[in-house]
Scaffold this active site. Structure first.
Site, PDB file in Angstrom:
ATOM      1  N   ASP B 335       0.943  -1.063  -0.113  1.00  0.00           N
ATOM      2  CA  ASP B 335      -0.008   0.659  -0.038  1.00  0.00           C
ATOM      3  C   ASP B 335       0.888   1.354   0.151  1.00  0.00           C
ATOM      4  O   ASP B 335       0.519   2.542  -0.282  1.00  0.00           O
ATOM      5  CB  ASP B 335      -1.157  -0.298   1.479  1.00  0.00           C
ATOM      6  CG  ASP B 335      -2.414  -1.200   1.379  1.00  0.00           C
ATOM      7  OD1 ASP B 335      -1.452  -2.169   0.803  1.00  0.00           O
ATOM      8  OD2 ASP B 335      -3.086  -1.074   1.947  1.00  0.00           O
ATOM      9  N   GLU B 474      -6.537 -11.083  -3.509  1.00  0.00           N
ATOM     10  CA  GLU B 474      -6.070 -12.528  -2.957  1.00  0.00           C
ATOM     11  C   GLU B 474      -7.478 -13.474  -2.875  1.00  0.00           C
ATOM     12  O   GLU B 474      -7.257 -14.432  -2.340  1.00  0.00           O
ATOM     13  CB  GLU B 474      -5.617 -12.027  -1.593  1.00  0.00           C
ATOM     14  CG  GLU B 474      -4.461 -11.053  -2.235  1.00  0.00           C
ATOM     15  CD  GLU B 474      -4.497  -9.925  -0.589  1.00  0.00           C
ATOM     16  OE1 GLU B 474      -4.953  -9.758   0.438  1.00  0.00           O
ATOM     17  OE2 GLU B 474      -3.267  -9.442  -0.092  1.00  0.00           O
ATOM     18  N   GLN B 586      -9.547  -7.536  -6.721  1.00  0.00           N
ATOM     19  CA  GLN B 586      -9.425  -5.951  -7.378  1.00  0.00           C
ATOM     20  C   GLN B 586      -8.540  -6.016  -8.233  1.00  0.00           C
ATOM     21  O   GLN B 586      -7.596  -7.078  -8.942  1.00  0.00           O
ATOM     22  CB  GLN B 586      -8.446  -5.537  -5.871  1.00  0.00           C
ATOM     23  CG  GLN B 586      -6.807  -6.032  -5.515  1.00  0.00           C
ATOM     24  CD  GLN B 586      -5.931  -5.814  -4.325  1.00  0.00           C
ATOM     25  OE1 GLN B 586      -6.076  -5.608  -4.212  1.00  0.00           O
ATOM     26  NE2 GLN B 586      -5.493  -4.380  -5.193  1.00  0.00           N
TER      27      GLN B 586
END
Lengths: 725, 725
Positions: B335, B474, B586
């Protein structure tokens, strides 16, 4: 050694190195609450705990645990700006005594501060057997060798957690007058409120100035005085704890009571406490003349059971570590029924009844567990706490951080029979038919229901099997037909017939109502004894009972080849590895022979002991093992060998033999030493309708004296070598 | 709406229902420490935290976590015996404002006590950007409508834990004069000492009486005053925090500094703080004219990055929840490099450098991890904290109490490439060759070493494979040849050649020394670009890149059929179940297309977006997804769709869109909205040696203004609709 010395546990040095062991050893209590032997001034790495029976709260992994309360006896003494603390300065004299006759813990220490200020401080405290909510502290500072200001802070230190985990939220706090204050807290999940109060009085020769600090979480009474050499300071701190299990407004009730107790005073409270202790010991004491070490250590073990035994409440029980440490989180195991209860049944039957009623109150949890696993009746939790719900952790973390699955909560299923066994013993000793009618029979039938539903019929052998269990020997998991479990299940089914016949005769109305309540009918009950007779048990040609199917095929290894060792055989071989051997964690077949000794002849018992003893990890296996082994040796084996094992068992906690006394008192062992003495050496037997003894005393024991409760009478026994066989 | 309003976050009602959400929203800080928006008077179920960068301690399961500090801004106000507390009495007026221009948090509340005592209290607090150790609180009580005694207690409340878990031991406490005190604590395992001090001043019209309570764990300054209607009470509490990471004697240093800061005063400190904020915003602010909601919310997101961004220390980084909550325990993920760093690289390059240096300092941990897994070079931790050791928990507990194995720490291996990507971006933007020579090159080569050792040669296809990984998506674990991981690994190996050629030319001495240090030689380096060219990538006939081997064979399901929903697709289908579908958590392939946009043509990007968008769980998958999706849409898709996604992303925390803002700010999302604006809507491009823009502004946006740092200059961009394409 004087008789008084046999009633005292002494410490003559500040325990810098084995602090947490000694904290456990000097645990005191009154059956309502209990505190480890921490010091009034506190130390950073201490593990001070005060537990109140029944006050549990949720916790990760272990599900629920006893909640640590604020350290009620805490007090802070300052000589000018120097805090009294034995980790600095010089200790010129030190003594700590636990008086087992009245539970008074006294410490006297002469200390010189780093800057040379010297005085002698004495602390005395006890937890009042005559007022269960009351803890009293008295301190005295004399032999003062400096001039200056002394300040004393007496707080209710709300900053408290279970090791690192916090259970309390702050609710309220406040004071009454100059000298009293309270703190009210609430457990975060279970919502139990607790009121902790103090009434403090300090007297100094030149008067003292007092103030109250209403610091959040930390109500503090403070005292300031000017002193000179030869002055003397005296003070008391009376603390009271109530919870919402006791009263609606625990904070104000506690505050009011602390004020009135401080009016009554320390000495009078101590006298009242002493009276209760005297009456407890009158029934529970055992004297061993000719062996001071055994005499004192045995008394210490019984003392630790008495301080944890609830005399006031039948919804709680004694955990595997009493109320003396974090081990097993206050959970209750078969340790209570099989190891601790005989002592209480035969010396304090009212307390024994409370503990059995605890199981009655947890029947809903036991029924839920049976149902969840697809069985009928009641299946008691392997680890039980406030509600009887199963609280055995499913996973624990091993020494390398690996996760270990704990199967006991799922498949260690003899616990239900163990509860019934204790009920039978209680009924037999007390003749308490009212208990049996109203509560005991329900447990017995519910347990029989469970075992009947648990049995698996094997058509080829025409017998019942119990597969996939753990017996008392927890080194072997997922075994089939564990002899102990099968025998105890069989015993429950047989005993149910006796209860049925008795209850039907005694009150057919109650009998019918009970059957209805349990959704049973007489046809079902009649099947149980027949089922019992068909439960499988494998006995070898030499009369040795096989611990479980396939046990005889496992590898044998001589334990001697592994000596010296300081860890269990499971630690050495690993959880998986040890299962490949005949090593056992504690007596299992021998345990069954002990409990069901009427079923086996002497020769078979001796042969089984000869076979299993060398396979049993007595030194570092379960702490439950040695007492049973010693009892059986005293009765059927070498009495001197029994004595040696007995003595080392007596010192389990006093000398931290197993290295884990810091986690708390080994309650099962502490209770079971009574059985070694009374059932083992004295050979007390009950089978012929009243207790009589067949003593075998070891050399040097001149006299063994104790009382046994039998049908509302206390029968004294006084055994000497001459009388012993 | 006035321009000032776009610099303010307002709350006009006491948040009884969404307390913990608002606690996160009103987080303030100064890059050294940060506090959630708790209230000065405290509430029982609050989750007040103050975290100091780099102060971690051991914890079960999560291995290490930021340690919660005493709530420095706590203050207790009593009207006679009634405690000021908004959960009782009446709230007659209430306003809370966060001023993003200077980090000042102001609350003004008019309150009537249960017994009818009324006054208006204003609290102002900020954490000083000009003195990193300083937190300042000012309070004012006016419009007083009663007569009587007011008492105020200002404590350093040492009773603090991480949720329920305690990290601190008490070391020391004390006072200086009438008004100042300190508390010194130490973390139990990591042994970090912290000194927390306060200097308190209270002024009342009729004077006030002050006293110090030296309550254990809770040094408290107290003030007592008699007031009548119309009186006014003013006070300040200046707090200072130092730790042993900063100085040797944090307690006394903190105490001295608090005293001197209270001499300087609140207003002057606020001015100094304002100056630093002004200079920070001068480079970091973005203005969106024509869309007040976007303008303010975007500023709020950047504000939350700035309060967590360390300007003073290059051994720490920004965690996935900044310093604003317990989520992810302060651990640092990709991140930081991929989502947060571009904002800092292009507006606060010195801070960006600190964050990259953090990775340099954690190389030993990254090397240890590579070695442990049998690889070479450096393999950065998926979750990283004080040391760079892998601190991803191995197991977490699911909603039903079941244990879930977390594989990211083992096999989510793109993180190392992500770090290198940020280094390249920083180097490109700043031209900081010194950093590259001394630190960056070492990371790049170590990363290339890792990926080279990680590649598995497949003789039949003559290509390299990377098996058994987790990509950014994930939802799918243990996949082979994840396109993102393969492409980023390939990119690292290629980039290593550029660095090699540059470093050799720039300083052959440093180049040789570095090779020696890393146990590398030029032959090995020369193999890397060749290996890069042989890394497998599966592209379908329509140009769509397959996310991993076998992905195309998974089942497709229309997300629309599952609407409305309020949980992730993984929650709906389960950890195992979701793996059977093409749903992704994502952007994964699209993420690679975004980062490596120079490698793909516009048509291929558009085709991949058309394929993957309907498969992506943008609403309840990863909060990292929407900003990347919006950036790509703004550039290659429908700009109005991009705007809608951008707006909802901007409000992630302000409106608690995902329901987990109580755990802390979504730092990746907060940083990445800068990329949506600058790389997306403004279309900033860097490929031709300097930054230029290709804007596509949505309807209604009249002007977008921002600055971009480029080679030691700040380049202003001022884009309006006319200029935009």
């Amino acid at each position: 050694m004087t008789p008084t010395e046999n009633w005292t546990i002494k410490e003559s040095e500040f325990p810098k190195e084995n602090y947490s062991h000694k904290e456990t050893v000097f645990t005191i209590g009154n059956g309502y609450f209990s505190s480890r032997g921490g010091f009034e001034e506190g130390y950073p790495d201490e593990n001070a705990t005060t537990f109140v029976h029944g006050v549990f709260n949720d916790v990760p992994v272990y599900k629920t645990e006893l909640v640590n309360f604020p350290t009620w006896y805490a007090i802070c003494v300052n000589f000018e700006d120097e805090v009294f603390n034995l980790s600095s300065g010089k200790i010129l004299a030190y003594d700590r005594d636990l008086n087992m006759a009245n539970g008074l813990l006294t410490r006297r220490v002469t200390w010189q501060s780093p800057q040379g200020r010297q005085a002698t401080i004495q602390f005395e405290r006890f937890m009042n057997m005559a007022n269960l909510h009351h803890g009293a502290l008295r301190f005295c500072i004399d032999d003062i060798r400096f001039e200056g200001q002394v300040s004393i802070q007496a707080a209710i230190p709300g900053v408290v957690s279970n090791e690192r985990y916090r259970h309390w939220r702050h609710i309220n706090q406040g004071r009454y007058g100059e000298n009293s204050s309270f703190l009210e807290l609430e457990t975060m999940e279970t919502g139990i409120r607790a009121g902790i109060s103090q009434a403090v009085h300090v007297n100094a020769d030149n008067g003292c100035q007092c103030a109250y600090w209403d610091a959040h979480w930390m109500p503090t009474q403070t005292y300031l005085m000017d002193i000179k050499p030869g002055d003397r300071i005296e003070g008391t701190k009376h603390c009271v704890i109530y919870t919402s299990r006791d009263v609606d407004q625990p904070g104000s009730v506690a505050l009011n009571e602390a004020v009135s107790l401080s009016d009554i005073g320390f000495d009078q409270s101590l006298q009242e406490n002493q009276k209760v202790w005297t009456s407890l010991w009158d029934n529970s004491n055992i004297t061993i003349e000719g062996d001071d070490c055994a005499d004192r250590a045995l008394r210490y073990n019984l003392f630790q059971i008495l301080v944890a035994a609830p005399r006031h409440d039948d919804t709680i029980s004694i955990g595997a570590k009493t109320l003396s440490g974090y081990g097993y989180r206050g959970h209750v195991f078969w340790d209570t029924e099989i190891f601790i209860l005989p002592f209480l049944i035969f010396t304090q039957p009212k307390i024994a009844k409370n503990l059995l009623m605890y199981r009655y109150h947890t029947l809903p949890g036991a029924r839920a567990k049976a149902k969840e696993q697809g069985f009928e009746g009641a299946m008691f939790a392997w680890e039980s706490a406030a509600t009887g719900e199963e609280v055995t952790p499913k996973w624990v973390t091993g020494p390398e951080g690996e996760l270990i699955r704990v199967w006991c909560g799922d498949i260690e299923q003899h616990i239900t029979a163990d509860v019934v066994y204790a009920i039978k013993q209680y009924w037999q000793a007390t003749g308490d038919d009212a208990f049996m009618k109203n509560f005991g029979a329900e447990i017995v039938f519910s347990a029989a229901q469970f075992y009947a539903s648990r049995l698996e019929w094997q058509p080829d052998t025409e017998s019942y099997h119990i597969r996939n269990v753990i017996g008392p020997d927890e080194y072997h998991e997922h075994v089939d037909n564990n002899a102990f479990t099968n025998l105890m299940g069989k015993w429950v089914l047989e005993f149910s017939e006796e209860v049925k016949d008795w209850l039907k005769t005694e009150s057919s109305r109650l009998y019918t109502a009970l059957l209805k309540k349990l959704n049973l009918n007489e046809q079902v009950l009649d099947l149980w004894p027949e089922m019992a007779s068909k439960i499988t048990l494998h006995v070898g040609q030499d009369g040795v009972i096989e611990q479980f199917e396939g046990y005889f095929d496992l590898a044998f290894k001589d334990q001697g080849t592994l000596e010296p060792r300081d860890q269990s055989l499971q630690s050495i071989f690993g959880v998986e590895g040890v299962q490949q051997y005949q090593f056992i964690k504690q007596p299992d077949v021998v345990m069954a022979l002990y409990l069901l000794r009427g079923w086996f002849d002497r020769q078979q018992i001796i042969e089984n002991m000869a076979f299993y003893t060398p396979r049993t990890d007595l030194s570092f296996g379960s702490s439950l093992g040695p007492s049973i082994q010693a009892t059986m040796l005293a009765r059927y084996g070498d009495v001197e060998e029994a004595k040696a094992l007995f003595l080392s068992t007596l010192l389990t906690d006093l000398e931290n033999n197993r290295g884990n006394t810091p986690d708390g008192i080994h309650a099962a062992s502490a209770g079971a030493v009574w059985q070694v003495t009374v059932f083992g050496f004295a050979g007390l037997s009950l089978n012929e309708g009243k207790p009589y003894v067949h003593p075998r005393l070891p050399q040097g024991w001149e006299r063994v004296g104790f009382k046994v409760h039998w049908k509302n009478r206390e029968i004294p026994f006084d055994i000497n070598q001459k009388y012993a066989l």
